[in-house]
Design an enzyme around this catalytic site. Structure first.
Site, mmCIF file in Angstrom:
data_model
loop_
_atom_site.group_PDB
_atom_site.id
_atom_site.type_symbol
_atom_site.label_atom_id
_atom_site.label_comp_id
_atom_site.label_asym_id
_atom_site.label_seq_id
_atom_site.Cartn_x
_atom_site.Cartn_y
_atom_site.Cartn_z
ATOM 1 N N PHE A 146 -1.996 5.017 -3.544
ATOM 2 C CA PHE A 146 -1.700 4.203 -2.371
ATOM 3 C C PHE A 146 -2.701 3.053 -2.251
ATOM 4 O O PHE A 146 -3.910 3.285 -2.245
ATOM 5 C CB PHE A 146 -1.774 5.102 -1.134
ATOM 6 C CG PHE A 146 -1.421 4.447 0.170
ATOM 7 C CD1 PHE A 146 -0.106 4.122 0.468
ATOM 8 C CD2 PHE A 146 -2.399 4.180 1.116
ATOM 9 C CE1 PHE A 146 0.232 3.539 1.684
ATOM 10 C CE2 PHE A 146 -2.079 3.597 2.329
ATOM 11 C CZ PHE A 146 -0.757 3.273 2.615
ATOM 12 N N SER A 150 -3.940 10.596 -6.770
ATOM 13 C CA SER A 150 -3.865 10.481 -5.317
ATOM 14 C C SER A 150 -2.417 10.496 -4.806
ATOM 15 O O SER A 150 -1.675 11.423 -5.083
ATOM 16 C CB SER A 150 -4.612 9.213 -4.871
ATOM 17 O OG SER A 150 -4.856 9.228 -3.484
ATOM 18 N N MET A 151 -2.002 9.456 -4.054
ATOM 19 C CA MET A 151 -0.630 9.407 -3.547
ATOM 20 C C MET A 151 0.385 9.457 -4.680
ATOM 21 O O MET A 151 1.502 9.977 -4.503
ATOM 22 C CB MET A 151 -0.429 8.144 -2.711
ATOM 23 C CG MET A 151 0.980 7.963 -2.141
ATOM 24 S SD MET A 151 2.123 7.074 -3.235
ATOM 25 C CE MET A 151 1.546 5.402 -3.058
ATOM 26 N N ASP A 153 -15.140 13.998 -2.783
ATOM 27 C CA ASP A 153 -14.065 13.010 -2.637
ATOM 28 C C ASP A 153 -14.106 12.494 -1.205
ATOM 29 O O ASP A 153 -13.952 13.266 -0.265
ATOM 30 C CB ASP A 153 -12.720 13.681 -2.943
ATOM 31 C CG ASP A 153 -11.550 12.717 -2.970
ATOM 32 O OD1 ASP A 153 -11.578 11.703 -2.232
ATOM 33 O OD2 ASP A 153 -10.594 12.975 -3.725
ATOM 34 N N HIS A 187 -13.288 9.979 -5.670
ATOM 35 C CA HIS A 187 -11.824 10.024 -5.603
ATOM 36 C C HIS A 187 -11.137 9.407 -6.829
ATOM 37 O O HIS A 187 -10.243 10.010 -7.416
ATOM 38 C CB HIS A 187 -11.342 9.319 -4.332
ATOM 39 C CG HIS A 187 -9.861 9.397 -4.152
ATOM 40 N ND1 HIS A 187 -9.198 10.596 -3.978
ATOM 41 C CD2 HIS A 187 -8.895 8.426 -4.141
ATOM 42 C CE1 HIS A 187 -7.897 10.369 -3.843
ATOM 43 N NE2 HIS A 187 -7.690 9.067 -3.945
#
Length: 261
Positions: free
Chosen positions: A25, A93-94, A194, A224
């Site tokens: 994202f 992630s996303m 993270d 992250h």
């Protein structure tokens, strides 16, 4: 709008095993390009799409929704499926939510998932205000560039567009409901340190998926965006081993069927 440096989508035609890479994202293909290059070096066919609204300026994300991001990931997956015997999905992630949605929708056509610091739930109590807040406030400070390695930089937005953030919450709810239908082999890599995504995200994925072939990999030295961090090489090697093992299993099964026939 011109693309940010390194935000270009990437495709390489290689061998019969395809690997789809899905970025996060407000991020871009740049965060996954070294990983994609390693897959190319291993002889795989690779697709690294740029998700709609990403890679230019954050204002361009305001008009996009999770269905738009998924549509591009789905298009790239279908293209790889036409070119390859097996397709694996690697995501950050996303992008992991989109990968899990692909797995739920396409079933066995997804040969396996590699998820790095998956984002599948809200970690901010204030997110309940987004339905209203997004009409008042266009954006909030960004989440890009959470990297421990000095000198390593992620190409992403410095603002989070709130219309898009609201839609991300809808994606999370959709994927959470689908997790029990995910049965593919999974390699999940997560960073204990993270600053964007809490450990509860990985815990939720591991608790709810129905996969029996599951490997968890701890990224002790990374934040992250681990694909650009100290543990990047660990991710690359582990994912290629994961793909090699499952691709070989698939080839052996096909060979056995041919001998039986």
């Amino acid at each position: 709008m011109p693309l940010l440096p390194g935000a270009d989508p990437y495709h390489h035609r290689g061998g019969p095993v395809g690997v789809l890479f899905v970025h996060g994202f407000t991020g871009s293909p740049q965060s996954l390009r070294p990983w994609a290059d390693r897959a190319v070096a291993a002889g795989h066919t690779v697709s690294l799409p740029l998700l709609p609204g990403h890679g230019t300026r954050w204002q361009d994300m305001q008009a996009t929704r999770w269905e738009d991001w998924y549509a591009e990931a789905d298009r790239a997956f279908r293209e790889l499926s036409e070119q390859c015997e097996q397709v694996f999905v690697c995501a950050l992630s996303m992008g992991s939510s989109l990968a899990l949605h692909l797995a739920a929708r396409h079933g066995e056509a997804v040969a396996g998932l590699v998820l790095v610091n998956p984002s599948v739930r809200s970690d901010n109590p204030a997110s309940v205000l987004l339905p209203v807040l997004r009409h008042v406030l266009p954006s909030l400070p960004g989440v890009a560039n959470d990297i421990a390695l000095p000198g390593s930089t992620e190409v992403g937005y410095d603002r989070v567009p709130l219309h898009a953030a609201w839609s991300l919450g809808r994606l999370w709810r959709t994927v959470q409901a689908e997790l029990p239908t995910v049965r593919q082999p999974v390699l999940l890599a997560r960073s204990p340190q993270d600053h964007v995504v809490s450990p509860a995200n990985s815990e939720l994925v591991l608790a709810r998926i129905s996969s029996t072939d599951v490997t968890e990999l701890l990224l002790e030295r990374s934040y992250h965006v681990a694909t650009l961090d100290h543990d990047a090489e660990l991710i690359f090697e582990a994912s290629l081993d994961f793909i090699r093992r499952l691709a070989r299993t698939g080839a052996e099964e096909a060979s056995a069927e041919n001998h039986q026939g």
